[in-house]
Design a protein around this motif. Structure first.
Motif, PDB file in Angstrom:
ATOM      1  N   LYS A  84       0.836  -1.209   0.000  1.00 59.17           N
ATOM      2  CA  LYS A  84       0.000   0.000   0.000  1.00 59.17           C
ATOM      3  C   LYS A  84       0.867   1.254   0.000  1.00 59.17           C
ATOM      4  O   LYS A  84       0.579   2.215  -0.722  1.00 59.17           O
ATOM      5  CB  LYS A  84      -0.948  -0.011   1.189  1.00 59.17           C
ATOM      6  CG  LYS A  84      -2.054  -1.030   1.051  1.00 59.17           C
ATOM      7  CD  LYS A  84      -2.926  -1.086   2.291  1.00 59.17           C
ATOM      8  CE  LYS A  84      -3.904  -2.255   2.185  1.00 59.17           C
ATOM      9  NZ  LYS A  84      -4.653  -2.479   3.425  1.00 59.17           N
ATOM     10  N   VAL A  85       1.930   1.259   0.805  1.00 60.30           N
ATOM     11  CA  VAL A  85       2.858   2.401   0.818  1.00 60.30           C
ATOM     12  C   VAL A  85       3.441   2.600  -0.577  1.00 60.30           C
ATOM     13  O   VAL A  85       3.524   3.729  -1.071  1.00 60.30           O
ATOM     14  CB  VAL A  85       3.984   2.184   1.863  1.00 60.30           C
ATOM     15  CG1 VAL A  85       5.109   3.189   1.679  1.00 60.30           C
ATOM     16  CG2 VAL A  85       3.417   2.246   3.275  1.00 60.30           C
ATOM     17  N   LEU A  86       3.814   1.521  -1.214  1.00 59.54           N
ATOM     18  CA  LEU A  86       4.354   1.573  -2.567  1.00 59.54           C
ATOM     19  C   LEU A  86       3.349   2.204  -3.531  1.00 59.54           C
ATOM     20  O   LEU A  86       3.690   3.094  -4.302  1.00 59.54           O
ATOM     21  CB  LEU A  86       4.718   0.159  -3.036  1.00 59.54           C
ATOM     22  CG  LEU A  86       5.175   0.025  -4.477  1.00 59.54           C
ATOM     23  CD1 LEU A  86       6.652   0.392  -4.576  1.00 59.54           C
ATOM     24  CD2 LEU A  86       4.953  -1.375  -4.986  1.00 59.54           C
ATOM     25  N   PHE A  87       2.103   1.744  -3.467  1.00 60.66           N
ATOM     26  CA  PHE A  87       1.089   2.254  -4.388  1.00 60.66           C
ATOM     27  C   PHE A  87       0.813   3.743  -4.182  1.00 60.66           C
ATOM     28  O   PHE A  87       0.539   4.457  -5.134  1.00 60.66           O
ATOM     29  CB  PHE A  87      -0.217   1.464  -4.253  1.00 60.66           C
ATOM     30  CG  PHE A  87      -0.192   0.121  -4.937  1.00 60.66           C
ATOM     31  CD1 PHE A  87       0.513  -0.097  -6.102  1.00 60.66           C
ATOM     32  CD2 PHE A  87      -0.896  -0.936  -4.401  1.00 60.66           C
ATOM     33  CE1 PHE A  87       0.524  -1.334  -6.731  1.00 60.66           C
ATOM     34  CE2 PHE A  87      -0.904  -2.182  -5.019  1.00 60.66           C
ATOM     35  CZ  PHE A  87      -0.192  -2.380  -6.188  1.00 60.66           C
ATOM     36  N   PHE A  88       0.883   4.215  -2.965  1.00 62.67           N
ATOM     37  CA  PHE A  88       0.597   5.619  -2.695  1.00 62.67           C
ATOM     38  C   PHE A  88       1.828   6.512  -2.833  1.00 62.67           C
ATOM     39  O   PHE A  88       1.708   7.734  -2.754  1.00 62.67           O
ATOM     40  CB  PHE A  88      -0.016   5.779  -1.299  1.00 62.67           C
ATOM     41  CG  PHE A  88      -1.452   5.346  -1.220  1.00 62.67           C
ATOM     42  CD1 PHE A  88      -2.459   6.146  -1.761  1.00 62.67           C
ATOM     43  CD2 PHE A  88      -1.807   4.143  -0.634  1.00 62.67           C
ATOM     44  CE1 PHE A  88      -3.797   5.751  -1.700  1.00 62.67           C
ATOM     45  CE2 PHE A  88      -3.133   3.735  -0.572  1.00 62.67           C
ATOM     46  CZ  PHE A  88      -4.126   4.549  -1.111  1.00 62.67           C
ATOM     47  N   SER A  89       2.995   5.932  -3.075  1.00 62.99           N
ATOM     48  CA  SER A  89       4.236   6.707  -3.102  1.00 62.99           C
ATOM     49  C   SER A  89       4.276   7.762  -4.199  1.00 62.99           C
ATOM     50  O   SER A  89       4.908   8.796  -4.040  1.00 62.99           O
ATOM     51  CB  SER A  89       5.448   5.781  -3.235  1.00 62.99           C
ATOM     52  OG  SER A  89       5.463   5.154  -4.500  1.00 62.99           O
ATOM     53  N   ASP A  90       3.581   7.503  -5.292  1.00 64.79           N
ATOM     54  CA  ASP A  90       3.584   8.479  -6.389  1.00 64.79           C
ATOM     55  C   ASP A  90       2.384   9.422  -6.326  1.00 64.79           C
ATOM     56  O   ASP A  90       2.139  10.188  -7.245  1.00 64.79           O
ATOM     57  CB  ASP A  90       3.669   7.785  -7.745  1.00 64.79           C
ATOM     58  CG  ASP A  90       2.493   6.863  -8.030  1.00 64.79           C
ATOM     59  OD1 ASP A  90       1.591   6.743  -7.173  1.00 64.79           O
ATOM     60  OD2 ASP A  90       2.480   6.248  -9.117  1.00 64.79           O
ATOM     61  N   GLY A  91       1.628   9.349  -5.229  1.00 61.61           N
ATOM     62  CA  GLY A  91       0.491  10.239  -5.038  1.00 61.61           C
ATOM     63  C   GLY A  91      -0.752   9.827  -5.792  1.00 61.61           C
ATOM     64  O   GLY A  91      -1.738  10.564  -5.830  1.00 61.61           O
ATOM     65  N   GLU A  92      -0.716   8.663  -6.407  1.00 66.14           N
ATOM     66  CA  GLU A  92      -1.844   8.198  -7.218  1.00 66.14           C
ATOM     67  C   GLU A  92      -2.076   6.718  -6.922  1.00 66.14           C
ATOM     68  O   GLU A  92      -1.129   5.942  -6.836  1.00 66.14           O
ATOM     69  CB  GLU A  92      -1.489   8.388  -8.693  1.00 66.14           C
ATOM     70  CG  GLU A  92      -2.584   8.008  -9.652  1.00 66.14           C
ATOM     71  CD  GLU A  92      -2.142   8.147 -11.101  1.00 66.14           C
ATOM     72  OE1 GLU A  92      -2.867   7.637 -11.959  1.00 66.14           O
ATOM     73  OE2 GLU A  92      -1.087   8.742 -11.366  1.00 66.14           O
TER      74      GLU A  92
END
Length: 110
Positions: A84-92
């Motif tokens: 989840k952190v990975l998915f949200f890392s780019d702000g999208e």
């Protein structure tokens, strides 16, 4: 599938790479999240292996290695939180990433 000779860090790197590529692009922010979990050499070695695998091979490797490392429910929960952190890392958190998260939740919790 035979055994996979991955360390736990290599497994984490592979799963995070698998997730990062769910939308067919892997940006620097996602790479930085992965590198924050594993060292650069592990990242590069696993990235090279990942690049040579198709999705089916990747899923089989993930499942085999999870079993070999006796991942517990708590280990899986931590891994999903990292995803989840990975998915949200780019702000999208786009539709492809949302679908991949659902898929990985089902796959990892089996």
């Amino acid at each position: 599938m035979k055994t996979i000779d991955w360390t736990r860090d290599e497994l984490v790197a592979y799963i995070l790479l698998f997730a990062a590529n769910s939308d067919f692009k892997e940006d620097n922010k996602e790479r930085n999240v992965i590198i924050s979990k594993v060292d650069m050499q592990t990242f590069q070695e696993i990235h090279d292996e990942f690049d040579n695998d198709n999705d089916y091979q990747g899923i089989k490797k993930i499942m085999t290695s999870l079993e070999q490392h006796n991942y517990s429910k708590d280990d899986i929960d931590i891994l999903l939180a990292d995803i989840k952190v990975l998915f949200f890392s780019d702000g999208e958190f786009n539709t492809l990433e949302q679908n991949m998260l659902r898929f990985l939740e089902k796959l990892l919790k089996n």
